[in-house]
Design a protein around this motif. Structure first.
Motif, short mmCIF file in Angstrom:
data_model
loop_
_atom_site.label_atom_id
_atom_site.label_comp_id
_atom_site.label_asym_id
_atom_site.label_seq_id
_atom_site.Cartn_x
_atom_site.Cartn_y
_atom_site.Cartn_z
N VAL A 41 -43.86 -33.23 62.75
CA VAL A 41 -43.49 -32.74 61.42
C VAL A 41 -43.72 -33.88 60.42
O VAL A 41 -43.21 -34.98 60.60
CB VAL A 41 -42.01 -32.29 61.35
N GLN A 42 -44.51 -33.59 59.40
CA GLN A 42 -44.76 -34.55 58.33
C GLN A 42 -43.94 -34.14 57.11
O GLN A 42 -43.79 -32.96 56.82
CB GLN A 42 -46.25 -34.57 57.98
N PHE A 43 -43.44 -35.12 56.40
CA PHE A 43 -42.64 -34.88 55.20
C PHE A 43 -43.44 -35.35 53.99
O PHE A 43 -43.96 -36.47 53.98
CB PHE A 43 -41.29 -35.58 55.32
N VAL A 44 -43.54 -34.49 53.00
CA VAL A 44 -44.38 -34.76 51.84
C VAL A 44 -43.60 -34.44 50.57
O VAL A 44 -42.94 -33.39 50.48
CB VAL A 44 -45.67 -33.90 51.87
N ALA A 45 -43.70 -35.34 49.60
CA ALA A 45 -43.18 -35.07 48.26
C ALA A 45 -44.34 -35.27 47.30
O ALA A 45 -44.92 -36.36 47.24
CB ALA A 45 -42.03 -36.00 47.92
N ALA A 46 -44.71 -34.22 46.60
CA ALA A 46 -45.82 -34.28 45.65
C ALA A 46 -45.27 -34.27 44.23
O ALA A 46 -44.36 -33.50 43.92
CB ALA A 46 -46.75 -33.09 45.86
N ASP A 77 -49.88 -30.52 62.36
CA ASP A 77 -48.46 -30.82 62.25
C ASP A 77 -47.81 -29.80 61.33
O ASP A 77 -48.48 -29.21 60.48
CB ASP A 77 -48.23 -32.21 61.64
N TYR A 78 -46.51 -29.62 61.48
CA TYR A 78 -45.76 -28.89 60.48
C TYR A 78 -45.58 -29.82 59.29
O TYR A 78 -45.53 -31.04 59.44
CB TYR A 78 -44.39 -28.47 61.02
N VAL A 79 -45.50 -29.25 58.09
CA VAL A 79 -45.29 -30.03 56.88
C VAL A 79 -44.08 -29.47 56.15
O VAL A 79 -44.01 -28.27 55.88
CB VAL A 79 -46.52 -29.99 55.95
N VAL A 80 -43.12 -30.33 55.86
CA VAL A 80 -41.98 -29.98 55.02
C VAL A 80 -42.25 -30.68 53.69
O VAL A 80 -42.34 -31.90 53.63
CB VAL A 80 -40.65 -30.46 55.63
N MET A 81 -42.41 -29.87 52.64
CA MET A 81 -42.91 -30.40 51.38
C MET A 81 -42.01 -30.04 50.21
O MET A 81 -41.60 -28.90 50.05
CB MET A 81 -44.32 -29.84 51.14
N GLY A 82 -41.74 -31.05 49.39
CA GLY A 82 -40.99 -30.85 48.16
C GLY A 82 -41.82 -31.29 46.97
O GLY A 82 -42.84 -31.97 47.13
N PHE A 83 -41.38 -30.93 45.78
CA PHE A 83 -42.10 -31.23 44.55
C PHE A 83 -41.15 -31.92 43.60
O PHE A 83 -40.07 -31.39 43.29
CB PHE A 83 -42.67 -29.94 43.96
N ILE A 134 -38.62 -26.46 48.17
CA ILE A 134 -39.09 -27.09 49.40
C ILE A 134 -39.75 -25.97 50.19
O ILE A 134 -39.22 -24.86 50.27
CB ILE A 134 -37.94 -27.71 50.23
N MET A 135 -40.93 -26.27 50.73
CA MET A 135 -41.61 -25.27 51.54
C MET A 135 -42.03 -25.89 52.87
O MET A 135 -42.15 -27.11 52.99
CB MET A 135 -42.80 -24.67 50.81
N VAL A 136 -42.23 -25.02 53.86
CA VAL A 136 -42.67 -25.45 55.18
C VAL A 136 -44.02 -24.81 55.46
O VAL A 136 -44.17 -23.60 55.31
CB VAL A 136 -41.66 -25.06 56.27
N LEU A 137 -44.98 -25.66 55.86
CA LEU A 137 -46.29 -25.18 56.28
C LEU A 137 -46.38 -25.31 57.79
O LEU A 137 -45.88 -26.28 58.37
CB LEU A 137 -47.41 -26.03 55.66
N ASP A 138 -46.99 -24.31 58.42
CA ASP A 138 -47.18 -24.39 59.87
C ASP A 138 -48.38 -25.27 60.18
O ASP A 138 -48.99 -25.86 59.28
CB ASP A 138 -47.28 -23.00 60.50
N LYS A 139 -48.74 -25.36 61.44
CA LYS A 139 -49.81 -26.26 61.87
C LYS A 139 -51.19 -25.84 61.38
O LYS A 139 -52.13 -26.62 61.44
CB LYS A 139 -49.81 -26.38 63.40
N PHE A 148 -42.13 -20.82 55.14
CA PHE A 148 -40.76 -20.78 54.62
C PHE A 148 -40.74 -21.43 53.25
O PHE A 148 -41.46 -22.40 53.00
CB PHE A 148 -39.78 -21.55 55.52
N GLU A 149 -39.87 -20.92 52.36
CA GLU A 149 -39.61 -21.52 51.06
C GLU A 149 -38.12 -21.51 50.80
O GLU A 149 -37.43 -20.55 51.18
CB GLU A 149 -40.33 -20.76 49.94
N TYR A 150 -37.64 -22.57 50.15
CA TYR A 150 -36.21 -22.72 49.90
C TYR A 150 -36.01 -23.29 48.50
O TYR A 150 -36.89 -23.96 47.97
CB TYR A 150 -35.59 -23.71 50.89
N GLY A 151 -34.81 -23.08 47.95
CA GLY A 151 -34.40 -23.79 46.74
C GLY A 151 -34.16 -25.24 47.14
O GLY A 151 -33.22 -25.54 47.86
N GLY A 152 -35.01 -26.15 46.71
CA GLY A 152 -35.05 -27.50 47.25
C GLY A 152 -33.83 -28.36 47.05
O GLY A 152 -33.57 -29.26 47.84
N SER A 153 -33.05 -28.12 46.00
CA SER A 153 -31.93 -29.01 45.70
C SER A 153 -30.59 -28.52 46.26
O SER A 153 -29.58 -29.20 46.12
CB SER A 153 -31.80 -29.20 44.19
#
Length: 191
Positions: A85-90, A50-56, A159-164, A170-175
């Motif tokens: 697509v899975q969404f993750v906040a660590a 899955d793709y993962v959209v992840m924030g911290f 926030i970053m995006v991981l491929d499968k 991808f990386e972004y300024g999360g806020s």
């Protein structure tokens, strides 16, 4: 022949745009964590395919963590709750962010089924943060009258995006308020 070449140039450009540069390959990493239901999660292995959209985040954050979480929820809604697509906040505050605390935090934001909050042993959490290039540092500490330690953390806004294959693409300024539309656009290009 010239017409044939002109026909293939746009296809080549589109194909190249769908293969973003790998920022970091996390495919060989393995972090033993727990989710907000106290179930063991091996990151990123349990999300492979899955793709993962992840924030911290951390739940005691007085400012940008709630914006990062809101952006993750907005991305999920704008993508219409995709199954791939899975969404993750660590959290980077595993001492205070227990599974039950993360569950409560998630409820406040109305998170969906394919949204996972991660915490765990400090060593594993900090190893994940190092691997993701997320920096955090206690910025303020105070003892309350009851003897409880109160502290705040300065941290990366990401926030970053991981491929499968668990590669950060991808990386972004999360806020930032425009991030959800950028993430949706980028994900739709590669999906």
């Amino acid at each position: 022949m010239k017409k044939l070449i002109l026909l293939f140039i746009p296809l080549f450009i589109i194909a190249c745009g769908n293969n973003p540069e790998v920022i970091e390959d996390m495919g060989d990493a393995s972090f033993q964590l727990v989710n907000s239901d106290s179930a063991e999660v091996v990151f990123p292995d349990d999300f492979e395919g899955d793709y993962v959209v992840m924030g911290f985040i951390y739940t005691n954050c007085p400012d940008i963590c709630s914006l990062i979480t809101q952006n993750l929820v907005k991305i999920q809604k704008e993508l219409n709750y995709p199954e791939d697509v899975q969404f993750v906040a660590a959290t980077f505050d595993p001492v205070r962010d227990t599974p039950s605390k993360l569950k409560q935090y998630g409820k406040a934001f109305g998170v969906d089924e394919n949204f996972t909050f991660l915490t765990g042993d400090s060593t594993e959490v900090f190893a994940l943060m190092d691997s993701a290039r997320v920096r955090s540092q206690v910025s303020f500490t105070q003892q309350t009258e009851s003897g409880k330690e109160l502290y705040f953390i300065n941290h990366s806004d990401k926030i970053m995006v991981l491929d499968k294959q668990a590669r950060v693409i991808f990386e972004y300024g999360g806020s930032q308020p425009m991030i959800p539309s950028l993430v949706v656009e980028d994900l739709n290009k590669v999906r």
